[in-house]
Design a protein around this motif. Structure first.
Motif, short mmCIF file in Angstrom:
data_model
loop_
_atom_site.label_atom_id
_atom_site.label_comp_id
_atom_site.label_asym_id
_atom_site.label_seq_id
_atom_site.Cartn_x
_atom_site.Cartn_y
_atom_site.Cartn_z
N ARG A 88 0.85 -1.19 0.00
CA ARG A 88 0.00 0.00 0.00
C ARG A 88 0.89 1.24 0.00
O ARG A 88 1.96 1.23 0.61
CB ARG A 88 -0.94 0.01 1.20
CG ARG A 88 -1.97 -1.10 1.17
CD ARG A 88 -3.12 -0.87 2.13
NE ARG A 88 -4.08 -1.95 2.05
CZ ARG A 88 -5.04 -2.03 1.12
NH1 ARG A 88 -5.14 -1.06 0.21
NH2 ARG A 88 -5.87 -3.05 1.10
N TYR A 89 0.40 2.29 -0.67
CA TYR A 89 1.17 3.53 -0.75
C TYR A 89 0.32 4.67 -0.20
O TYR A 89 -0.88 4.73 -0.44
CB TYR A 89 1.56 3.82 -2.20
CG TYR A 89 2.70 4.80 -2.33
CD1 TYR A 89 3.95 4.50 -1.81
CD2 TYR A 89 2.54 6.01 -2.99
CE1 TYR A 89 5.01 5.38 -1.94
CE2 TYR A 89 3.59 6.91 -3.13
CZ TYR A 89 4.82 6.58 -2.60
OH TYR A 89 5.86 7.46 -2.72
N HIS A 90 0.96 5.56 0.57
CA HIS A 90 0.22 6.58 1.30
C HIS A 90 0.60 7.99 0.86
O HIS A 90 1.67 8.22 0.30
CB HIS A 90 0.46 6.41 2.80
CG HIS A 90 0.10 5.04 3.30
ND1 HIS A 90 -1.16 4.69 3.70
CD2 HIS A 90 0.86 3.92 3.44
CE1 HIS A 90 -1.19 3.43 4.07
NE2 HIS A 90 0.03 2.94 3.92
N LYS A 144 -3.16 6.20 -1.07
CA LYS A 144 -3.26 6.91 -2.34
C LYS A 144 -4.37 6.34 -3.19
O LYS A 144 -4.98 7.04 -4.00
CB LYS A 144 -1.92 6.84 -3.08
CG LYS A 144 -1.87 7.73 -4.31
CD LYS A 144 -0.48 7.86 -4.86
CE LYS A 144 -0.46 8.84 -6.03
NZ LYS A 144 0.91 9.03 -6.57
N TYR A 184 -0.65 -1.78 -4.72
CA TYR A 184 0.19 -1.73 -5.91
C TYR A 184 0.87 -3.09 -6.09
O TYR A 184 1.29 -3.72 -5.12
CB TYR A 184 1.27 -0.65 -5.77
CG TYR A 184 0.76 0.75 -5.95
CD1 TYR A 184 0.87 1.41 -7.17
CD2 TYR A 184 0.18 1.44 -4.89
CE1 TYR A 184 0.42 2.71 -7.34
CE2 TYR A 184 -0.29 2.74 -5.05
CZ TYR A 184 -0.16 3.37 -6.28
OH TYR A 184 -0.62 4.65 -6.44
N TYR A 214 14.18 5.29 -1.86
CA TYR A 214 13.18 4.93 -2.88
C TYR A 214 13.27 3.47 -3.28
O TYR A 214 14.35 2.87 -3.30
CB TYR A 214 13.39 5.77 -4.15
CG TYR A 214 12.98 7.22 -4.01
CD1 TYR A 214 11.70 7.65 -4.37
CD2 TYR A 214 13.88 8.17 -3.54
CE1 TYR A 214 11.33 8.98 -4.26
CE2 TYR A 214 13.52 9.51 -3.42
CZ TYR A 214 12.24 9.89 -3.78
OH TYR A 214 11.87 11.22 -3.67
N PHE A 249 9.00 4.78 -5.80
CA PHE A 249 8.15 4.95 -4.63
C PHE A 249 9.00 5.23 -3.39
O PHE A 249 10.00 4.55 -3.16
CB PHE A 249 7.32 3.68 -4.37
CG PHE A 249 6.26 3.39 -5.38
CD1 PHE A 249 5.00 3.96 -5.27
CD2 PHE A 249 6.52 2.55 -6.45
CE1 PHE A 249 4.01 3.67 -6.20
CE2 PHE A 249 5.55 2.26 -7.39
CZ PHE A 249 4.28 2.83 -7.27
N LYS A 266 6.64 5.85 2.71
CA LYS A 266 5.20 5.92 2.45
C LYS A 266 4.62 4.57 2.05
O LYS A 266 3.47 4.48 1.64
CB LYS A 266 4.92 6.96 1.36
CG LYS A 266 5.28 8.38 1.79
CD LYS A 266 4.87 9.41 0.75
CE LYS A 266 5.18 10.82 1.24
NZ LYS A 266 4.77 11.86 0.29
N ILE A 267 5.44 3.53 2.17
CA ILE A 267 5.03 2.17 1.80
C ILE A 267 4.67 1.38 3.06
O ILE A 267 5.33 1.50 4.08
CB ILE A 267 6.15 1.46 1.03
CG1 ILE A 267 6.26 2.01 -0.40
CG2 ILE A 267 5.93 -0.05 1.00
CD1 ILE A 267 7.39 1.42 -1.20
#
Length: 311
Positions: free
Chosen positions: A128-130, A144, A149, A164, A181, A185-186
């Protein structure tokens, strides 16, 4: 590595690894030479870690946005114990401002472990990405998007103070691209029982000069005119190797060409140094920047109208 090796043997092993790595071509010769020097220093068992070197480790951890306060303190202590450095911790009290994203950082080491394992095994991962948003007049971290993803992981790398994940992301069966990414934020990383199919070698040095500010977009070749006083900024961004054919236009201006660079990254850089530079080519990108300027001029009380004929 065998501890019974002498220094020459260790050097040869490092040299063999560096030169045989298929990701390094002839253009990376200088990088290989620097790597050999670093590895020779690192493998020298007689060298002691100095206070300056220890402080370097601590500073990197201290400014990282990947760990919470406890995580930073534990890692600094662990590194100092590992290198047998007995000096007092440089940071008696790690000042740390809590933020909403911090709830995910305690899992960062586990996420990195999973990602590295997936890279080694060439497996697809999901996560998940935020992102930040304003909810009820407060800044909050939210997903997001609702779905996770699914990406093909290639590498992990630092850029601009952030860590990243470099990976291949498919929008559908026929369309996809390399995307970056931020690790902080993951969340909820999972290794999937699915193999990577889009094999690409990612060289970190090349990648950071190609994807300016880590923007993933179309790759283009550009030509830029720049104030001579801003050459240092350009070299920092695009890399010294891209300035072999730099041209002195007059006493105050230079021109240079950059190949294989992110379109969106170029736009953001040109806009950042708008007062000092002009994008000359390609024509369509020049027109895009021109239209951005005209579209936003009204915000500053300027009345500009688009000339559809373009130059």
């Amino acid at each position: 590595m065998n501890k019974d090796m002498n220094k020459d043997d260790k050097y040869m092993e490092v040299e063999h690894y560096e030169l045989d790595d298929k990701r390094h071509d002839k253009t990376d010769k200088s990088i290989n030479e620097k790597s050999k020097l670093f590895y020779c220093w690192a493998l020298d068992e007689e060298k002691e870690i100095t206070r300056a070197e220890s402080r370097l480790f601590q500073d990197v951890i201290y400014v990282s946005n990947l760990l919470d306060k406890d995580g930073k303190e534990k890692l600094i202590k662990k590194i100092n114990n590992y290198i047998n450095f007995q000096a007092e911790n440089e940071y008696k009290d790690i000042t740390h401002e809590k933020w909403d994203l911090e709830q995910y950082l305690v899992k960062t080491p586990d996420n990195i472990q999973k990602i590295l394992k997936a890279i080694d095994k060439e497996n697809v991962i999901s996560f998940r990405y935020h992102m930040y948003d304003v909810i009820n007049k407060q800044l909050k971290v939210v997903p997001k998007r609702e779905s996770t993803y699914r990406v093909e992981p290639y590498s992990l790398m630092w850029y601009g103070g952030n860590y990243y994940l470099v990976c291949y992301h498919s929008k559908n069966e026929n369309e996809g691209k390399i995307i970056n990414f931020r690790l902080d934020k993951i969340s909820e990383v999972e290794i999937l029982d699915e193999e990577i199919v889009h094999h690409q070698d990612v060289h970190q040095i090349d990648h950071k000069f190609k994807y300016i500010n880590m923007f993933s977009s179309e790759i283009v070749d550009v030509r830029i005119r720049l104030k001579r006083s801003k050459i240092n900024n350009a070299v920092d961004t695009f890399g010294e190797h891209n300035f072999k054919n730099i041209k002195l236009v007059d006493n105050d201006n230079v021109e240079f060409s950059i190949r294989n660079v992110s379109r969106l990254g170029v736009i953001t850089w040109v806009m950042q140094f708008f007062e000092h530079c002009e994008l000359l080519k390609p024509k369509d990108l020049r027109e895009e920047i021109r239209d951005i300027i005209i579209k936003n001029a009204g915000k500053y009380g300027l009345d500009c109208k688009v000339n559809n004929s373009h130059e």
